[in-house]
Design a protein around this motif. Structure first.
Motif, PDB file in Angstrom:
ATOM      1  N   VAL A 166      43.512  32.111  35.094  1.00  0.00           N
ATOM      2  CA  VAL A 166      43.739  32.111  36.542  1.00  0.00           C
ATOM      3  C   VAL A 166      44.600  33.297  36.965  1.00  0.00           C
ATOM      4  CG1 VAL A 166      44.871  30.860  38.427  1.00  0.00           C
ATOM      5  CG2 VAL A 166      43.396  29.639  36.823  1.00  0.00           C
ATOM      6  N   ALA A 167      45.674  33.560  36.228  1.00  0.00           N
ATOM      7  CA  ALA A 167      46.584  34.645  36.605  1.00  0.00           C
ATOM      8  C   ALA A 167      45.896  35.999  36.518  1.00  0.00           C
ATOM      9  CB  ALA A 167      47.828  34.614  35.728  1.00  0.00           C
ATOM     10  N   LYS A 168      45.096  36.213  35.489  1.00  0.00           N
ATOM     11  CA  LYS A 168      44.369  37.483  35.379  1.00  0.00           C
ATOM     12  C   LYS A 168      43.464  37.686  36.589  1.00  0.00           C
ATOM     13  CE  LYS A 168      44.370  37.813  30.313  1.00  0.00           C
ATOM     14  NZ  LYS A 168      43.559  37.746  29.078  1.00  0.00           N
ATOM     15  N   CYS A 169      42.827  36.606  37.034  1.00  0.00           N
ATOM     16  CA  CYS A 169      41.942  36.692  38.204  1.00  0.00           C
ATOM     17  C   CYS A 169      42.746  36.917  39.483  1.00  0.00           C
ATOM     18  CB  CYS A 169      41.111  35.412  38.299  1.00  0.00           C
ATOM     19  SG  CYS A 169      39.644  35.559  39.329  1.00  0.00           S
ATOM     20  N   MET A 170      43.908  36.272  39.573  1.00  0.00           N
ATOM     21  CA  MET A 170      44.784  36.498  40.728  1.00  0.00           C
ATOM     22  C   MET A 170      45.188  37.960  40.833  1.00  0.00           C
ATOM     23  SD  MET A 170      47.403  33.244  40.495  1.00  0.00           S
ATOM     24  CE  MET A 170      47.033  31.640  41.216  1.00  0.00           C
ATOM     25  N   ILE A 171      45.542  38.539  39.689  1.00  0.00           N
ATOM     26  CA  ILE A 171      45.963  39.945  39.666  1.00  0.00           C
ATOM     27  C   ILE A 171      44.795  40.855  40.015  1.00  0.00           C
ATOM     28  CG2 ILE A 171      46.794  41.801  38.171  1.00  0.00           C
ATOM     29  CD1 ILE A 171      48.305  39.553  36.589  1.00  0.00           C
ATOM     30  N   GLN A 172      43.643  40.569  39.421  1.00  0.00           N
ATOM     31  CA  GLN A 172      42.454  41.401  39.657  1.00  0.00           C
ATOM     32  C   GLN A 172      42.063  41.415  41.135  1.00  0.00           C
ATOM     33  OE1 GLN A 172      39.044  40.127  37.399  1.00  0.00           O
ATOM     34  NE2 GLN A 172      37.668  41.593  38.375  1.00  0.00           N
ATOM     35  N   HIS A 173      42.206  40.261  41.811  1.00  0.00           N
ATOM     36  CA  HIS A 173      41.788  40.158  43.210  1.00  0.00           C
ATOM     37  C   HIS A 173      42.959  40.314  44.179  1.00  0.00           C
ATOM     38  CE1 HIS A 173      38.255  38.390  41.211  1.00  0.00           C
ATOM     39  NE2 HIS A 173      37.599  38.714  42.308  1.00  0.00           N
ATOM     40  N   ASN A 174      44.136  40.651  43.651  1.00  0.00           N
ATOM     41  CA  ASN A 174      45.315  40.890  44.494  1.00  0.00           C
ATOM     42  C   ASN A 174      45.556  39.737  45.465  1.00  0.00           C
ATOM     43  OD1 ASN A 174      47.536  42.370  45.422  1.00  0.00           O
ATOM     44  ND2 ASN A 174      46.339  43.353  47.038  1.00  0.00           N
TER      45      ASN A 174
ATOM     46  N   ARG B  44      38.351  27.835  28.819  1.00  0.00           N
ATOM     47  CA  ARG B  44      38.349  29.212  29.334  1.00  0.00           C
ATOM     48  C   ARG B  44      37.032  29.528  30.036  1.00  0.00           C
ATOM     49  NH1 ARG B  44      42.733  32.071  27.454  1.00  0.00           N
ATOM     50  NH2 ARG B  44      41.905  34.061  28.163  1.00  0.00           N
ATOM     51  N   ARG B  45      35.953  29.074  29.443  1.00  0.00           N
ATOM     52  CA  ARG B  45      34.633  29.356  30.008  1.00  0.00           C
ATOM     53  C   ARG B  45      34.468  28.692  31.377  1.00  0.00           C
ATOM     54  NH1 ARG B  45      32.152  28.268  25.812  1.00  0.00           N
ATOM     55  NH2 ARG B  45      31.662  26.073  26.176  1.00  0.00           N
ATOM     56  N   GLU B  46      34.833  27.419  31.484  1.00  0.00           N
ATOM     57  CA  GLU B  46      34.638  26.695  32.737  1.00  0.00           C
ATOM     58  C   GLU B  46      35.576  27.203  33.836  1.00  0.00           C
ATOM     59  OE1 GLU B  46      32.196  24.561  33.409  1.00  0.00           O
ATOM     60  OE2 GLU B  46      31.488  25.039  31.371  1.00  0.00           O
ATOM     61  N   VAL B  47      36.821  27.493  33.481  1.00  0.00           N
ATOM     62  CA  VAL B  47      37.766  27.989  34.480  1.00  0.00           C
ATOM     63  C   VAL B  47      37.369  29.393  34.935  1.00  0.00           C
ATOM     64  CG1 VAL B  47      40.183  28.614  34.903  1.00  0.00           C
ATOM     65  CG2 VAL B  47      39.639  26.519  33.643  1.00  0.00           C
ATOM     66  N   SER B  48      36.853  30.204  34.023  1.00  0.00           N
ATOM     67  CA  SER B  48      36.422  31.564  34.383  1.00  0.00           C
ATOM     68  C   SER B  48      35.290  31.537  35.399  1.00  0.00           C
ATOM     69  CB  SER B  48      35.972  32.319  33.131  1.00  0.00           C
ATOM     70  OG  SER B  48      37.053  32.527  32.249  1.00  0.00           O
ATOM     71  N   LYS B  49      34.459  30.501  35.363  1.00  0.00           N
ATOM     72  CA  LYS B  49      33.334  30.387  36.292  1.00  0.00           C
ATOM     73  C   LYS B  49      33.794  30.149  37.728  1.00  0.00           C
ATOM     74  CE  LYS B  49      30.113  28.302  32.936  1.00  0.00           C
ATOM     75  NZ  LYS B  49      29.373  27.048  32.614  1.00  0.00           N
ATOM     76  N   LEU B  50      35.014  29.700  37.894  1.00  0.00           N
ATOM     77  CA  LEU B  50      35.482  29.306  39.223  1.00  0.00           C
ATOM     78  C   LEU B  50      35.800  30.487  40.126  1.00  0.00           C
ATOM     79  CD1 LEU B  50      37.903  26.406  38.168  1.00  0.00           C
ATOM     80  CD2 LEU B  50      35.540  26.217  38.985  1.00  0.00           C
ATOM     81  N   GLY B  51      36.026  31.641  39.533  1.00  0.00           N
ATOM     82  CA  GLY B  51      36.423  32.788  40.337  1.00  0.00           C
ATOM     83  C   GLY B  51      37.871  32.676  40.766  1.00  0.00           C
ATOM     84  N   PRO B  52      38.293  33.498  41.723  1.00  0.00           N
ATOM     85  CA  PRO B  52      39.715  33.525  42.100  1.00  0.00           C
ATOM     86  C   PRO B  52      40.162  32.248  42.802  1.00  0.00           C
ATOM     87  CG  PRO B  52      38.403  34.901  43.565  1.00  0.00           C
ATOM     88  CD  PRO B  52      37.490  34.481  42.476  1.00  0.00           C
ATOM     89  N   VAL B  53      41.351  31.778  42.448  1.00  0.00           N
ATOM     90  CA  VAL B  53      42.003  30.695  43.183  1.00  0.00           C
ATOM     91  C   VAL B  53      43.364  31.201  43.646  1.00  0.00           C
ATOM     92  CG1 VAL B  53      40.804  28.885  41.890  1.00  0.00           C
ATOM     93  CG2 VAL B  53      43.055  29.649  41.130  1.00  0.00           C
ATOM     94  N   ASP B  54      43.851  30.613  44.719  1.00  0.00           N
ATOM     95  CA  ASP B  54      45.137  31.018  45.281  1.00  0.00           C
ATOM     96  C   ASP B  54      46.295  30.272  44.633  1.00  0.00           C
ATOM     97  OD1 ASP B  54      44.287  32.698  47.822  1.00  0.00           O
ATOM     98  OD2 ASP B  54      43.003  30.918  47.776  1.00  0.00           O
ATOM     99  N   ILE B  55      46.033  29.011  44.273  1.00  0.00           N
ATOM    100  CA  ILE B  55      47.094  28.147  43.768  1.00  0.00           C
ATOM    101  C   ILE B  55      46.558  27.345  42.583  1.00  0.00           C
ATOM    102  CG2 ILE B  55      48.584  26.160  44.298  1.00  0.00           C
ATOM    103  CD1 ILE B  55      48.412  27.195  47.288  1.00  0.00           C
ATOM    104  N   LEU B  56      47.339  27.299  41.524  1.00  0.00           N
ATOM    105  CA  LEU B  56      47.016  26.490  40.349  1.00  0.00           C
ATOM    106  C   LEU B  56      48.103  25.438  40.179  1.00  0.00           C
ATOM    107  CD1 LEU B  56      45.687  25.755  37.612  1.00  0.00           C
ATOM    108  CD2 LEU B  56      46.990  27.654  36.603  1.00  0.00           C
TER     109      LEU B  56
END
Length: 244
Positions: free
Chosen positions: A118-126, A68-80
């Motif tokens: 990833v999904a939470k970040c996708m939603i947050q950044h629309n 969770r920590r390492e993936v959270s550092k990546l910021g928004p991604v478009d595709i997982l």
């Protein structure tokens, strides 16, 4: 142009199908940002040496908090692309707890864990055109000798895929899975080169052969891209007709 300026996270990227996905994205598509995640640093370094433009992330997916920590550092991604997976083959009567936990930790829990972040970040950044592709297996639908835990984990993954699709669809995040049969990666060739082992499986495949890595990559990238914009919550077999 379909992946231009897209940030794509690929798990299990060090070898096999994951590596093939990274190589395809880096060689065929312009201005795509690839993030390659794997447990084995040496595999990632070899990939980085060949494709300096990629970003590499080393993490053990069995470690929930570190992941969770390492993936959270990546910021928004478009595709997982949740490609990481493990198979520990044992006869049903010999299955042990450690093997069971290891397979489910990677094949199911890690997918949920990474996809949540990833999904939470996708939603947050629309994120527009957001997509998640889970790499499952025909083993989710067919019993294979000594594959009890693996089959169960992939069936669970397909169920998780449907639930993700139901809940993430309203946020315009598409979720699908791919179900390959045996794939002739380097590992696949080693595991299935014995005709006494491969023969019975091949006899059930109308096309008479196993999948090539690039054939699986084709379907994964179709589901990840805009050409499948109305494809959601499905599982696509890449099996030469095995399941029929």
């Amino acid at each position: 142009m379909e992946f231009q300026n897209k940030r794509i996270l690929v798990t299990g990227a060090g070898q096999g199908i994951g590596r093939a996905i990274v190589e395809r994205l880096c060689t065929q598509y312009e201005e795509v940002q690839v993030i390659a995640l794997s447990k084995t640093l040496s595999n990632l370094e070899l990939l980085k040496h060949k494709y300096p433009q990629i970003q590499i992330v080393q993490v053990d997916l069995q470690d929930w908090e570190s992941t969770r920590r390492e993936v959270s550092k990546l910021g928004p991604v478009d595709i997982l692309i949740n490609n990481a997976g493990v198979a520990i083959l044992q006869p049903f009567l010999d299955i042990d707890e450690n093997s069971f936990n290891s397979v489910f930790d990677i094949n199911v829990k890690a997918v949920i864990n990474i996809s949540q972040v990833v999904a939470k970040c996708m939603i947050q950044h629309n994120i527009q055109g957001a997509a998640i592709v889970n790499v499952s297996s025909v083993a989710s639908k067919a019993a294979l000798t000594h594959h009890t835990v693996y089959c169960a984990s992939k069936a669970a993954l397909d169920s998780v895929t449907r639930s993700m699709a139901l809940e993430l669809g309203p946020h315009n995040i598409r979720v699908n899975s791919v179900q390959p049969t045996v794939v002739m990666t380097q590992m696949g060739q080693m595991a299935w080169s014995d005709p006494s082992k491969s023969g019975p499986v091949l006899s059930k495949i109308p096309l008479g052969r196993f999948s090539k890595p690039e054939e699986v990559v084709d379907v994964i990238l179709y589901l990840a891209g805009p050409k499948s914009s109305m494809v959601h919550g499905v599982h696509i077999p890449v099996d030469g007709g095995f399941l029929i």
